[in-house]
Design a protein around this motif. Structure first.
Motif, PDB file in Angstrom:
ATOM      1  N   LEU A   1       0.797  -1.238   0.000  1.00 53.41           N
ATOM      2  CA  LEU A   1       0.000   0.000   0.000  1.00 53.41           C
ATOM      3  C   LEU A   1       0.828   1.287   0.000  1.00 53.41           C
ATOM      4  O   LEU A   1       0.599   2.175  -0.803  1.00 53.41           O
ATOM      5  CB  LEU A   1      -1.006   0.024   1.153  1.00 53.41           C
ATOM      6  N   PHE A   2       1.801   1.385   0.882  1.00 52.52           N
ATOM      7  CA  PHE A   2       2.531   2.652   0.961  1.00 52.52           C
ATOM      8  C   PHE A   2       3.981   2.487   0.524  1.00 52.52           C
ATOM      9  O   PHE A   2       4.682   1.584   0.975  1.00 52.52           O
ATOM     10  CB  PHE A   2       2.450   3.246   2.367  1.00 52.52           C
ATOM     11  N   GLY A   3       4.386   3.388  -0.348  1.00 49.71           N
ATOM     12  CA  GLY A   3       5.744   3.326  -0.875  1.00 49.71           C
ATOM     13  C   GLY A   3       6.232   4.703  -1.249  1.00 49.71           C
ATOM     14  O   GLY A   3       5.744   5.718  -0.747  1.00 49.71           O
ATOM     15  N   LEU A   4       7.203   4.726  -2.146  1.00 47.20           N
ATOM     16  CA  LEU A   4       7.878   5.983  -2.489  1.00 47.20           C
ATOM     17  C   LEU A   4       7.823   6.245  -3.980  1.00 47.20           C
ATOM     18  O   LEU A   4       7.870   5.310  -4.792  1.00 47.20           O
ATOM     19  CB  LEU A   4       9.363   5.896  -2.095  1.00 47.20           C
ATOM     20  N   PHE A   5       7.766   7.519  -4.304  1.00 46.07           N
ATOM     21  CA  PHE A   5       7.924   7.932  -5.694  1.00 46.07           C
ATOM     22  C   PHE A   5       9.200   8.755  -5.772  1.00 46.07           C
ATOM     23  O   PHE A   5       9.290   9.849  -5.202  1.00 46.07           O
ATOM     24  CB  PHE A   5       6.716   8.759  -6.138  1.00 46.07           C
ATOM     25  N   PHE A   6      10.174   8.214  -6.458  1.00 48.33           N
ATOM     26  CA  PHE A   6      11.432   8.938  -6.641  1.00 48.33           C
ATOM     27  C   PHE A   6      11.460   9.532  -8.036  1.00 48.33           C
ATOM     28  O   PHE A   6      11.358   8.805  -9.027  1.00 48.33           O
ATOM     29  CB  PHE A   6      12.650   8.012  -6.493  1.00 48.33           C
ATOM     30  N   GLU A   7      11.642  10.838  -8.103  1.00 45.98           N
ATOM     31  CA  GLU A   7      11.845  11.476  -9.406  1.00 45.98           C
ATOM     32  C   GLU A   7      13.144  12.261  -9.381  1.00 45.98           C
ATOM     33  O   GLU A   7      13.496  12.879  -8.368  1.00 45.98           O
ATOM     34  CB  GLU A   7      10.688  12.418  -9.741  1.00 45.98           C
ATOM     35  N   GLU A   8      13.846  12.257 -10.509  1.00 49.81           N
ATOM     36  CA  GLU A   8      15.018  13.129 -10.649  1.00 49.81           C
ATOM     37  C   GLU A   8      14.497  14.540 -10.881  1.00 49.81           C
ATOM     38  O   GLU A   8      14.317  14.996 -11.994  1.00 49.81           O
ATOM     39  CB  GLU A   8      15.909  12.635 -11.792  1.00 49.81           C
ATOM     40  N   ILE A   9      14.191  15.197  -9.775  1.00 48.57           N
ATOM     41  CA  ILE A   9      13.665  16.568  -9.753  1.00 48.57           C
ATOM     42  C   ILE A   9      14.306  17.207  -8.536  1.00 48.57           C
ATOM     43  O   ILE A   9      14.634  16.503  -7.567  1.00 48.57           O
ATOM     44  CB  ILE A   9      12.105  16.552  -9.644  1.00 48.57           C
ATOM     45  N   ASN A  10      14.528  18.507  -8.570  1.00 48.78           N
ATOM     46  CA  ASN A  10      15.111  19.198  -7.404  1.00 48.78           C
ATOM     47  C   ASN A  10      16.480  18.641  -7.008  1.00 48.78           C
ATOM     48  O   ASN A  10      16.861  18.702  -5.850  1.00 48.78           O
ATOM     49  CB  ASN A  10      14.226  19.056  -6.148  1.00 48.78           C
ATOM     50  N   HIS A  11      17.207  18.034  -7.957  1.00 51.27           N
ATOM     51  CA  HIS A  11      18.491  17.382  -7.649  1.00 51.27           C
ATOM     52  C   HIS A  11      18.324  16.277  -6.604  1.00 51.27           C
ATOM     53  O   HIS A  11      19.176  16.092  -5.738  1.00 51.27           O
ATOM     54  CB  HIS A  11      19.541  18.413  -7.213  1.00 51.27           C
ATOM     55  N   ALA A  12      17.231  15.556  -6.738  1.00 51.17           N
ATOM     56  CA  ALA A  12      16.985  14.425  -5.830  1.00 51.17           C
ATOM     57  C   ALA A  12      18.048  13.347  -5.983  1.00 51.17           C
ATOM     58  O   ALA A  12      18.466  12.724  -5.002  1.00 51.17           O
ATOM     59  CB  ALA A  12      15.610  13.831  -6.131  1.00 51.17           C
ATOM     60  N   GLY A  13      18.474  13.142  -7.206  1.00 52.49           N
ATOM     61  CA  GLY A  13      19.462  12.089  -7.477  1.00 52.49           C
ATOM     62  C   GLY A  13      20.840  12.693  -7.665  1.00 52.49           C
ATOM     63  O   GLY A  13      21.742  12.506  -6.831  1.00 52.49           O
TER      64      GLY A  13
END
Ligand code: AHR
Length: 614
Positions: free
Chosen positions: A17-29
């Motif tokens: 049910l609960f997880g993460l959304f990782f996007e290469e945005i805002n220098h996340a990566g």
């Protein structure tokens, strides 16, 4: 508030049910969880044409002592640009001349830590080169933190050089200096600096990993978002360009969020990240559609083939064509990739429906176990195409998101399941830079997700990360804010910790009778750890008044252990309160014992608060 805690009407919540959304945005990566400290390590960010802009590399020396340019002479054919320095001085300034890289707004170098430097160099003459980590102190002095030297080695052909730099002091805004005092020409390429202690040696920044692990995420959706699409297809994420030896990756300019990534955090690393988090990978691939273009369905076949290759890379045997590439990268075992999203927010775009079916049919045939996620919202109208799940994104005001706790109450129970892959309060007046108010509305929305988890199978907040130095932040608010060395969770991050035990738990029916019902949202779950089972009642008070409730639970399987009962509250004196680097714990959950716990107990909910009773 009454909970029917018996098993009679309890229903299992999906494990995912609960997880993460990782996007290469805002220098996340790049400049974030991917702990490469050098920015533009391959000198490719200025484009394939030379001379090119070498930003953020800068020159040490002046016109009379050094000439720096780029040259298309690299030994790596997919990223051909290299840096050329020509040292013009016979008597060079003290410390030599050369170039430096400040990383992503300064490198965090810590005393006692070792940093691994890898670079490729070439020169017709033997070189004398110093690699140092330096720090500009407020006095203006440039302090040396660590140094390593090479001299008298034959680099007439491109040569890989590896050096270890042991930091003698700490500086949060350091840089890497490459200097020499010897006249002549040196080419540099693929200069990488990483701490030796990344998470499991996999390149991930530990402190950020710990924050993610603390949410017990059950899935990881990656690598975007709009990042997947690009404004133009030529700037979209191309998985094949992000795998294999890091030195050979061309990198690309993410034209939606407007920055370059060396793609050190590539498709393989995303799969590795999922594994390290214990989360099911969800690969969002480009459906032949960017923000401004679409590939005609008649021409989509190569894109479909490309995606099938990506699945073989993840899931194929180590002997298969693409599986062998994965194995060569050190992961013989197959990655358990079971979910793919066909595009991102592309439902209304020309060619989506046609392209979707091509991808769907080909994947269904080759990988019948894979669950496919459509971009089309099936919450109010049935989809006209086959799908296992459909994507639902919601960015809203706090009032609207609070009310959306009932959004899925009447959604059709037949057909595909729902994946709320992006949700957040974003209206600026409510959200600020991550407010308590926003987190309360989101918590209320998630109680609705839990209750409807017979149809909603997954949910993830968006975006996950922001590097505070990223000018203007590309997207605000975010769950985790960091700079080169610090990080904190916004209230929206902390709100998610209340739900970390929900995946795989069971949900119980509840009823609330209160004159404040309109501003309350609640859910009740039972979760088990190795020895015990706990009933958790979560209640959002979205109003300005304290609310007094009698909480009663009927049908408990075991008696209440008052010694282990706890109440946890997320609140603050002002509903717009936020966290910050100077006050990271301003709005965080506070836990205490609950001596009056019982099958029936009195509770007083603070105004604008989120409370859980375990
Ligand atoms: O989460 C930020 C952006 O919002 C994502 O890239 C996109 O999918 C959505 O529009």
């Amino acid at each position: 508030l009454e909970v029917d805690a018996s098993w009679r009407l309890a229903r299992k919540i999906p494990e995912t049910l609960f997880g993460l959304f990782f996007e290469e945005i805002n220098h996340a990566g790049a400049g974030g969880i991917w702990e490469e400290l050098v920015s533009n390590r391959g000198f490719e960010a200025g484009g394939p044409h030379t001379p090119s802009n070498i930003d953020p590399w800068s020159i040490i020396g002046d016109e009379s002592s050094i000439y720096v340019t780029t040259d298309p002479v690299s030994c790596f054919t997919r990223n051909i640009v290299a840096l050329r320095i020509e040292v013009l001085c016979d008597k060079c300034p003290t410390g030599g001349v050369g170039v430096y890289n400040p990383g992503f707004w300064g490198m965090n170098i810590e005393e006692g830590k070792t940093y691994n430097l890898v670079m490729y160099i070439r020169s017709p003459e033997s070189v004398e080169l110093t690699a140092s980590l330096t720090c500009s102190r407020p006095s203006g002095a440039l302090q040396n933190l660590a140094s390593a030297y090479i001299q008298d080695i034959d680099v007439s052909n491109w040569t890989r050089v590896e050096l270890k730099l042991l930091a003698q002091e700490t500086c949060r805004t350091s840089r890497l200096d490459l200097t020499t005092s010897k006249r002549g020409v040196i080419w540099f390429d693929q200069v990488s600096l990483m701490p030796s202690d990344t998470y499991k040696g996999h390149g991930f920044r530990k402190e950020l990993m710990y924050m993610l692990l603390d949410l017990k995420p059950r899935f990881l959706r990656f690598p975007g978002g709009c990042f997947v699409e690009g404004n133009l297809l030529r700037n979209a994420f191309r998985w094949k360009e992000t795998i294999g030896p890091w030195e050979e990756r061309p990198g690309h300019y993410g034209d939606v969020w407007n920055y370059w990534t060396d793609d050190g955090l590539g498709y393989f690393e995303f799969l590795q990240l999922s594994e390290d988090l214990g989360a099911a990978p969800i690969w969002v691939f480009n459906a032949g559609i960017s923000h401004n273009e679409g590939v005609d369905t008649n021409s989509i076949a190569p894109f479909v083939k490309d995606v099938l290759d990506s699945l073989e890379f993840a899931k194929g045997s180590a002997e298969s064509n693409w599986g062998s590439v994965r194995a060569a990268m050190g992961h013989r075992k197959r990655f358990p990739l079971k979910y793919v999203a066909i595009g991102n927010e592309d439902c209304q775009k020309e060619f989506y429906q046609g392209n979707y079916l091509k991808f769907y049919n080909a994947i269904r045939e080759a990988y019948p176990d894979i669950q496919m996620i459509s971009n089309c919202d099936g919450s109010s109208e049935a989809l006209d195409h086959p799908a296992d799940l459909y994507d639902f994104h919601i960015y809203n005001s706090s009032t609207d998101l609070f009310l959306m706790k009932s959004k899925f109450d009447r959604t059709s129970r037949t057909g595909p399941k729902v994946f709320v892959s992006e949700y957040a309060v974003t209206e600026q007046k409510d959200a600020g830079n991550g407010s308590l108010l926003a987190s309360l509305a989101e918590a209320a929305f998630l109680t609705g997700v839990e209750k409807n988890s017979d149809i909603v199978q997954m949910a993830s907040y968006a975006p996950l990360f922001v590097n505070d130095n990223d000018p203007g932040w590309k997207w605000n608010p975010d769950a985790i804010v960091f700079n080169s060395w610090q990080q904190y969770g916004t209230p929206s991050y902390w709100m998610q910790t209340f739900f970390r035990e929900s995946s795989g738990a069971v949900i119980h029916p509840i009823t609330i009778a209160s004159s404040y019902s309109d501003s309350l949202a609640a859910s009740a779950i039972t979760w088990r750890d190795t020895e015990n089972s706990f009933l958790r009642v979560k209640i959002v008070n979205f109003g300005p008044h304290a609310v007094s409730l009698t909480i009663s639970a009927h049908g408990l399987q075991v008696g209440v252990d008052t010694m282990r009962s706890r109440v946890t509250v997320l609140t603050s004196s002002n509903v717009m309160d936020e966290n910050s680097f100077s006050n990271p714990n301003n709005v965080v959950p506070v836990s205490r014992e609950l001596p009056n716990a019982g099958e029936e107990m009195q509770a007083l909910l603070a105004p604008y608060s989120f409370t859980s009773f375990d």
